[in-house]
Design an enzyme around this catalytic site. Structure first.
Site, PDB file in Angstrom:
ATOM      1  N   LYS A  87      10.539  -8.063 -21.708  1.00 57.38           N
ATOM      2  CA  LYS A  87       9.404  -8.260 -20.903  1.00 57.38           C
ATOM      3  C   LYS A  87       8.725  -9.801 -21.777  1.00 57.38           C
ATOM      4  CE  LYS A  87       5.108  -6.476 -18.187  1.00 57.38           C
ATOM      5  NZ  LYS A  87       4.672  -5.350 -17.535  1.00 57.38           N
ATOM      6  N   SER A 162       4.100  -5.172 -12.521  1.00 53.05           N
ATOM      7  CA  SER A 162       4.190  -6.694 -12.932  1.00 53.05           C
ATOM      8  C   SER A 162       5.429  -6.710 -14.211  1.00 53.05           C
ATOM      9  CB  SER A 162       3.291  -7.187 -13.748  1.00 53.05           C
ATOM     10  OG  SER A 162       3.318  -6.014 -15.357  1.00 53.05           O
ATOM     11  N   SER A 186       3.468  -1.277 -13.734  1.00 45.80           N
ATOM     12  CA  SER A 186       3.948  -1.965 -13.403  1.00 45.80           C
ATOM     13  C   SER A 186       5.951  -1.663 -14.125  1.00 45.80           C
ATOM     14  CB  SER A 186       3.942  -2.569 -14.343  1.00 45.80           C
ATOM     15  OG  SER A 186       3.185  -3.718 -13.926  1.00 45.80           O
TER      16      SER A 186
HETATM   17  N1  GLN Z   1      -0.501  -3.726 -10.621  1.00 45.69           N
HETATM   18  C1  GLN Z   1      -1.083  -3.012 -11.203  1.00 45.69           C
HETATM   19  C2  GLN Z   1      -2.158  -4.174 -11.618  1.00 45.69           C
HETATM   20  O1  GLN Z   1      -2.039  -5.353 -11.826  1.00 45.69           O
HETATM   21  C3  GLN Z   1      -0.770  -2.621 -12.548  1.00 45.69           C
HETATM   22  C4  GLN Z   1       0.028  -3.672 -13.303  1.00 45.69           C
HETATM   23  C5  GLN Z   1       0.705  -2.615 -14.737  1.00 45.69           C
HETATM   24  O2  GLN Z   1       1.289  -1.843 -14.539  1.00 45.69           O
HETATM   25  N2  GLN Z   1       0.213  -4.001 -15.897  1.00 45.69           N
HETATM   26  O3  GLN Z   1      -3.466  -4.397 -12.691  1.00 45.69           O
END
Ligand code: GLN
Length: 502
Positions: A87, A162, A186
Site C-alpha cells: 500500500k 482504503s 481498511s
Molecule cells: N473507512 C474508514 C475511514 O475512512 C477507515 C479507513 C481506514 O481503515 N484507514 O476512516
C-alpha cells in the site's frame, strides 16, 4: 508443491505462496521468472483495474535476482522470491510514496518503514505501490488523487478501501500477497468486497514506524492473501517488537502456520446480536448464516446470546477520535518541510493556506476540520474526552465477551461492493460501510475478513474477531472453514476479460 501441479511461472501465479515457495526452493522456477510473469500479468490488468500508483519493475527484478542467489545458497526464508504489493502509505526509500495524496506527489522517504524493511530482509519481491484513498481516509479508493481502482468482480464497482489497490491486485491474481493498513476497516472491508482474506492484527503486534500516520491509536499494518496459510506467513514476517515504534508489544511472534490444521472442535464462537441486526443486505445475512451453520458442523459451539451494548456508539466515537488524531498528524504538511509547497502568495501564512488547500482533497479537509473542532478549547470535554470514555466502555464489553468466547463473528460489511460514484456525495453512507469493522479498531483487537459466499454475484465476507494477540485462533478457524468451502478459491473473470487483446 501439490503433485502434478504445473511449475511454469504462468501457472504458478495462481498458486498459494506456500506452493510458490516450494517451487522456488526445488529450483522448478526462478524468482526472476516468477517476477517477470507477475509483472506481465499485473501490467496487462492495470488498464482495467488501476490497482497501483507506482509499479516498480526494476526494483522487483533486482530483488528477484538477489532472491535467486539466496535460493541457490540454500538460505531462503519463507517469502524469499515471493511477489508482493505494498500500500502506498508505507514508506519506501527507493520508490515514490504518495499516500494517495497530491500533497506527497513525488515524495521519496529517506527510510523504509519497518514492515517493508523486514520483507526485504526476508527476500520478498515488491512489484509496486498500491492505490488507496488519500491518507487512508475512505472506503472505496475513490478518494485517491491518482484515480479510482476497480473491483475485479465488476469493473463498474469499487474494490472497497482504503487499501483497495492491495485487495484488487490480490483478488485479480496479480500478486499472491499484499500489505494494507487498517484504521477502521481498511484491510477487512476491501478484502470482503474483493473476495479474499485480510487481517488486521492486534494493536501493537506490527510496527507502524514509517507508515504515514492517519490515526495513530487505531491503525495497524496487515496482510491480504488468498488463503489462511499465506495470511499467516505474511503476518509472521512483519509482526514483532520494533525499537522504532514504542507501541509495539515486546511479545514473541508465534509460527502462525503451525496450528492451522488443529481444527475447531469445541471452539466457542459468539455472535454479537447488535452486529447482525439492522442495515444488513439480505444476501449478506444469508451468507453469514450459512457460514455459522458450517462452523457449527465443524464442531464450533455457536452462541447467539452475546451482547455488546455500547457498540452502537462506535461510528460517532470513531469519527471523533480518528479525525482528532488526523488533524494533529496532518499538521506537518505545511509546505515547509516536505511535500507540495505553494509559493505564490503574498506571505508565509498565505503560502501555507494555499499549500493545504491545493494539496489536500475534500475528504481529508473534512476530517481535519472535524478533528480541529473536536479538540478545540471548550469542545474537547464535550466531544473528544467523551469519545475516549465510550471507547473504554466498548473495549471492556469486547473483553468481557471474549473472556467466555474464543472468537466473535459478524459480517465484515453491511453490503456487497457498491457502484463507483454511488456514495461519493454522501459521506455518512460511505462511513456506514465500516459499521462492523470500526468497533474492532476501537477495542484494539485482531480480526480478519474471510470469504463466505456471494450475493448478487459479488463476494461476501465474514469477520472473525479474536482476543488480543490471538491471531492464530482466527487463522485456525479460517483454515478449518476453507477445508469444507471453496469461496476463497473463486476467481473473478472481469479483469481477465478486460485484459484480453481484442
Ligand atoms: N473507512 C474508514 C475511514 O475512512 C477507515 C479507513 C481506514 O481503515 N484507514 O476512516
Amino acid at each position: 508443491m501439490a503433485d502434478g501441479a504445473d511449475p511454469t511461472p504462468g501457472a504458478l501465479l495462481d498458486a498459494p505462496v506456500h506452493e510458490q515457495a516450494c517451487a522456488l526452493r526445488a529450483g522448478a522456477v526462478t524468482a526472476r521468472a516468477l517476477a517477470e510473469a507477475t509483472l506481465a500479468r499485473v501490467r496487462a490488468q492495470e488498464p482495467a483495474l488501476h490497482a497501483y500508483i507506482t509499479l516498480t519493475p526494476e526494483l522487483a527484478l533486482a530483488a528477484a535476482e538477489a532472491a535467486d542467489q539466496r535460493l541457490r545458497r540454500g538460505d531462503a526464508a519463507p517469502l524469499t522470491g515471493i511477489p508482493i504489493a505494498v500500500k502506498d502509505l508505507l514508506s519506501t526509500c527507493d520508490a515514490e510514496t504518495t499516500a494517495g495524496s497530491a500533497m506527497l506527489r513525488g515524495f521519496r522517504p529517506i527510510v523504509d518503514c519497518t514492515v517493508v524493511a523486514r520483507l526485504r530482509a526476508a527476500g520478498a519481491v515488491m512489484v509496486g505501490k498500491a492505490n488507496l484513498d488519500e491518507f487512508a481516509m475512505g472506503s472505496s479508493t475513490e478518494y485517491s488523487a491518482y484515480g479510482s481502482t476497480r473491483n475485479p468482480w465488476d469493473l463498474e464497482r469499487v474494490p472497497g478501501g482504503s487499501s483497495g489497490g492491495s485487495a484488487a491486485t490480490v483478488a485479480a491474481g496479480g500478486v499472491p500477497l499484499a500489505l494494507g493498513t487498517d484504521t477502521g476497516g481498511s484491510i477487512r472491508q476491501p478484502a470482503a468486497l474483493c473476495g479474499i482474506l485480510g487481517l488486521k492484527p492486534t494493536y501493537g503486534r506490527v510496527s507502524r514506524f514509517g507508515v504515514i500516520a492517519f490515526a495513530s491509536s487505531l491503525e495497524q499494518v496487515g496482510p491480504f492473501a488468498r488463503d489462511a496459510e499465506d495470511l499467516g506467513l505474511l503476518l509472521g514476517a512483519i509482526a514483532g517488537h520494533d525499537p522504532l515504534d514504542a507501541t509495539t508489544a515486546p511479545l514473541p511472534v508465534p509460527d502462525y502456520t503451525a496450528d492451522l490444521a488443529r481444527g475447531i472442535e469445541g471452539l466457542r464462537v459468539g455472535v454479537p446480536r447488535e452486529l447482525l441486526g439492522e442495515g444488513l443486505e439480505p444476501g449478506v445475512r444469508e451468507a453469514v448464516e450459512a457460514a455459522l451453520a458450517q462452523l457449527a458442523a465443524l464442531g464450533a459451539r455457536i452462541d447467539r446470546d452475546v451482547s455488546l451494548p455500547s457498540v452502537g456508539a462506535s461510528l460517532p466515537v470513531y469519527y471523533l477520535i480518528a479525525p482528532s488524531e488526523a488533524s494533529a498528524n496532518l499538521a506537518r504538511y505545511d509546505g515547509v518541510k516536505y511535500g507540495y509547497s505553494a509559493h505564490d502568495g503574498p506571505g508565509m501564512w498565505d503560502d501555507m493556506e494555499q499549500t493545504r488547500d491545493r494539496g489536500f482533497g475534500d475528504e481529508v479537509k473534512r476530517r481535519i476540520m472535524i478533528g480541529t473542532y473536536a479538540l478545540s478549547a471548550g469542545y474537547y470535554d464535550a466531544y473528544y474526552l467523551k469519545a475516549q470514555k465510550v471507547r473504554t466502555l466498548i473495549r471492556r464489553e469486547f473483553e468481557a465477551a471474549l473472556a467466555t468466547h474464543d472468537l466473535l463473528l459478524t459480517p465484515t460489511t453491511p453490503g456487497v461492493a457498491f457502484r463507483l460514484g454511488e456514495k461519493l456525495g454522501d459521506p455518512l453512507a460511505m462511513y456506514l460501510s465500516d459499521l462492523f469493522t470500526l468497533p474492532v479498531n476501537i477495542a484494539g483487537l485482531p480480526a480478519a475478513s474471510i470469504p463466505c459466499g456471494f450475493a448478487e454475484g459479488l463476494p461476501v465476507g465474514m469477520q472473525l474477531i479474536g482476543r488480543a494477540f490471538e491471531e492464530s485462533t482466527i487463522l485456525r478457524a479460517a483454515h478449518a472453514y476453507a477445508t469444507v468451502t471453496d469461496w476463497h478459491l473463486r476467481r473473478p473473470g472481469a479483469v481477465a476479460a478486460a485484459a484480453m487483446p481484442s
